[in-house]
Design a protein around this motif. Structure first.
Motif, mmCIF file in Angstrom:
data_model
loop_
_atom_site.group_PDB
_atom_site.id
_atom_site.type_symbol
_atom_site.label_atom_id
_atom_site.label_comp_id
_atom_site.label_asym_id
_atom_site.label_seq_id
_atom_site.Cartn_x
_atom_site.Cartn_y
_atom_site.Cartn_z
ATOM 1 N N ILE A 1 0.707 -1.046 -0.015
ATOM 2 C CA ILE A 1 0.166 -0.078 -0.127
ATOM 3 C C ILE A 1 0.800 1.153 0.055
ATOM 4 O O ILE A 1 2.023 1.355 0.638
ATOM 5 N N ARG A 2 0.516 2.241 -0.935
ATOM 6 C CA ARG A 2 1.321 3.690 -0.720
ATOM 7 C C ARG A 2 0.377 4.371 0.435
ATOM 8 O O ARG A 2 -0.550 4.732 -0.008
ATOM 9 N N ILE A 3 1.054 4.729 1.433
ATOM 10 C CA ILE A 3 0.289 5.505 2.441
ATOM 11 C C ILE A 3 0.786 7.009 2.483
ATOM 12 O O ILE A 3 1.864 7.142 1.931
ATOM 13 N N ARG A 4 0.081 7.507 3.193
ATOM 14 C CA ARG A 4 0.420 9.017 3.125
ATOM 15 C C ARG A 4 1.472 9.303 3.995
ATOM 16 O O ARG A 4 2.300 10.413 3.899
ATOM 17 N N GLY A 5 1.270 8.800 5.408
ATOM 18 C CA GLY A 5 2.568 9.330 6.441
ATOM 19 C C GLY A 5 1.917 10.391 7.251
ATOM 20 O O GLY A 5 2.633 11.360 7.701
#
Length: 675
Positions: A524-528
């Motif tokens: 998953i590409r997460i926002r942070g």
């Protein structure tokens, strides 16, 4: 292709992973090859996440991962992947969020079981080898998970799909943008204030963490709204921390947290990021109060940093372990006999300023701490006390040292570089600014094709960087520009933001992802968005964009900062406690402060006033009289006259009339009376 049936961690760039390279477990690092192996074999993944300074990680490793019988079960039933959470915070955040979604309390070591395609279906934290502490034994867990996987694979895969979707919505989703208003910070600071321990500082209860993002919220609330109770909560927290055992009274520096409510018994690991934030907070506290406690603790902590944490090239190591010789805190604790042996007849003088405390349940040697009266007296008599502390330090250097995780993390280094440059500027320590500049240069020189690494260990470098790396280094570059006036640093800041845009910006240009667009191994590409012990990647990005826009006067950059802040706040509004960093950064976006100072380099009258009055909301631009190249712009594109000293103080697009008198400028910057 299936990887070799052996442990593959010896070539990893992380000291934590290398510590496990002799385990009989067939560990893999997190990689596309390891994930492909699980799919090819049709085996679930056992994912173990920890870090070098983690006490319970070492306990589980010793009990289970070094045990041949346990390793045989792990190797037979799972593809085993080991992750250093400091090296891969993106992976750590995804699977920690999954554990929380299962209703479990998080922590490290994090032990997760994944489908062969990397989706989580069950997990926990520390498991003892044999059943105890109310926890099942680790082999029991392994065999139960294997049985469930064989018998209920379809339903487990379905629940893993649902859990992954939930995590993706929480960590990567878009919630629309929020209208930024002053009430956001006031509301959050008010709620944090309600949780403050008025007697002991920090948040009520135990364990006690420094919790820098919350302290930052309270400090900003005081600076902006004059909430003196919020200022006092920060000052009390710092004073109590700096008297307790969580602070290393012999060598300087702060441990990660205290196990009790009185800041007495720490988990003795020392983290770079905690000490960066301590230096920064103490710098603000010293400016606000004039209390030498804060100045001296900065000096001691920076001395520790430069003595024990520098790695080759001048960057800073990630952490020091809690344990030495297999015992937690052994390096830092003292019996009275050991103090007497080190100090001889001066031992009685030392105990006028310190006491040894061994609370109920603590099994180690006593811990050095101070009472409130001893702390005050120790600062007043520091000239007499300092040589005694130096003698204890010399004696301590002969002990077995705790292990050091010598990898240099770009984002953590960025935090320390900024803190060191700010404190060096405020306290007139050009050597600190030089050390900050050297660390900065080392990291920039490690770049490849203009892209920063995330982690460096000798010749080994881990690419690509995370968004937090570019943000922290942008803020570090601006702090160095403020301290030196060298425009090369502002050029670096622009370059970092260009790379951030290229590799991390989302398709709608409303914000950024933590991982780069060409990172091939993240599920998953997460926002942070979520703060941990440090402000979140998103909050650091908003701060970097706001500060760089203020510095340069670039309207396009300012639009980007505002859009990013609005969308970040839209997501943060759902859970402001975990996202105080975003609220703090959005408060900066609402009312950015800019101070342009024209002064004589050889005999400045205004610059010393500015330097001793730091303000986290403000960007300072110092320009020598007569400068024509790189002249600073005031809001609206106005050029200040360069023929005489003057200071222009601007909030947003509005500037006050020029100030030429040092006392008047001091009054302007000290709008709030000293504490």
């Amino acid at each position: 292709m299936t990887l070799p049936a052996r442990n593959l961690l010896a070539e990893e760039a992380s000291p934590y992973l290398q510590q496990h390279s002799d385990n009989p477990v067939h560990w893999r690092g997190w990689s596309p090859d390891a994930l492909a192996e699980a799919k090819e074999l049709g085996l679930p993944i056992l994912l173990s996440i920890g870090y070098a300074a983690c006490h319970w990680c070492h306990v589980m490793a010793h009990e289970s991962f070094e045990n041949d019988a346990v390793a045989a079960v792990m190797n037979r039933l799972f593809v085993n992947i080991k992750v250093d959470r400091e090296e891969r915070p993106d992976i750590d955040q995804i699977y920690m969020a999954a554990l929380h979604a299962m209703g479990e309390q998080g922590g490290w070591p994090l032990t997760m079981f994944l489908t062969p395609d990397g989706k989580p279906f069950w997990g926990g934290t520390y498991f003892p080898r044999e059943a105890r502490y109310g926890r099942p034994g680790f082999v029991q867990v392994l065999e139960a998970v294997d049985k469930a996987w064989r018998e209920k694979q379809h339903s487990l895969a379905e629940s893993a799909d649902g859990l992954t979707t939930h995590v993706e919505q929480r960590l990567a989703g878009a919630k629309g943008k929020a209208v930024l208003d002053r009430g956001m910070l006031a509301d959050l600071a008010g709620r944090i204030d309600g949780m403050i321990d008025r007697d002991l500082g920090g948040l009520r209860g135990a364990p006690k963490f420094p919790n820098a993002p919350f302290m930052h919220s309270l400090w900003l609330s005081w600076l902006r709204d004059g909430q003196t109770a919020h200022r006092d909560a920060v000052l009390t927290s710092l004073e109590k921390m700096l008297a307790g055992g969580i602070y290393d009274h012999v060598g300087g520096g702060l441990s990660r947290y205290s196990t009790d409510a009185e800041w007495l018994v720490p988990h003795f690991e020392k983290m770079l990021y905690d000490n960066a934030q301590l230096v920064r907070m103490c710098n603000w506290a010293y400016a606000a109060t004039g209390n030498d406690l804060f100045r001296i603790r900065i000096e001691e902590t920076v001395a520790w940093l430069l003595r024990e944490m520098r790695v080759e090239g001048g960057a800073f190591a990630a952490s020091l372990d809690a344990d030495s010789d297999g015992e937690e805190g052994l390096f830092y604790t003292w019996s009275k006999e050991e103090v007497d042996a080190a100090l001889g007849s001066d031992s009685a003088s030392f105990f006028r300023y310190f006491e040894l405390a061994a609370p109920h349940g603590w099994e180690g040697k006593p811990i050095i701490r101070q009472s409130e009266a001893q702390q005050r007296q120790g600062i007043a008599d520091y000239a007499e006390l300092a040589p005694l502390k130096a003698r204890l330090l010399t004696a301590r250097e002969k002990r077995v040292r705790p292990g050091r995780d010598g990898k240099a993390l770009t984002d953590w280094n960025g935090l320390m570089i900024a803190a060191l440059a700010e404190a060096g500027r405020s306290l007139r320590r050009s050597d600190w600014v030089d050390a900050s500049a050297k660390a900065f240069a080392y990291i920039v020189d490690a770049s490849r094709d203009r892209r920063l690494p995330h982690s460096m260990l000798g010749e080994k470098k881990l690419f690509p960087a995370l968004s937090s790396d570019y943000a922290a280094m942008t803020n570090a570059a601006i702090a160095l520009f403020e301290a030196t006036g060298d425009s090369a640093y502002s050029d670096c800041a622009r370059q970092f933001i260009a790379e951030l845009d290229r590799w991390h910006q989302d398709g709608e240009k409303s914000g950024y992802y933590l991982t780069a667009s060409d990172s091939a191994d993240v599920p998953i590409r997460i926002r942070g968005d979520v703060d941990e012990a440090i402000p979140s990647a998103t909050s650091q990005i908003v701060e970097a964009l706001v500060r760089l826009a203020s510095l340069t006067g670039d309207t396009e950059l300012w639009e980007k900062a505002w859009t990013t802040a609005e969308h970040a706040m839209g997501r943060a509004a759902q859970q402001a406690y975990g996202q105080a960093g975003i609220v703090n950064a959005c408060a900066l976006a609402l009312e950015p402060l800019k101070l342009v100072i024209i002064d004589k380099p050889e005999s400045p009258s205004l610059v010393p006033v500015v330097n001793r009055n730091p303000d986290p909301r403000r960007v300072d631009i110092v320009v020598p009289i007569g400068t024509e190249a790189n002249r600073p712009l005031l809001p609206g594109g106005v050029l200040p006259p360069m023929d005489k000293p003057g200071a222009w103080y601007c909030t947003g697009q509005v500037c006050l009339p020029a100030v030429t008198d040092a006392a008047e400028l001091e009054g302007l910057l000290l709008r709030h009376p000293r504490a």
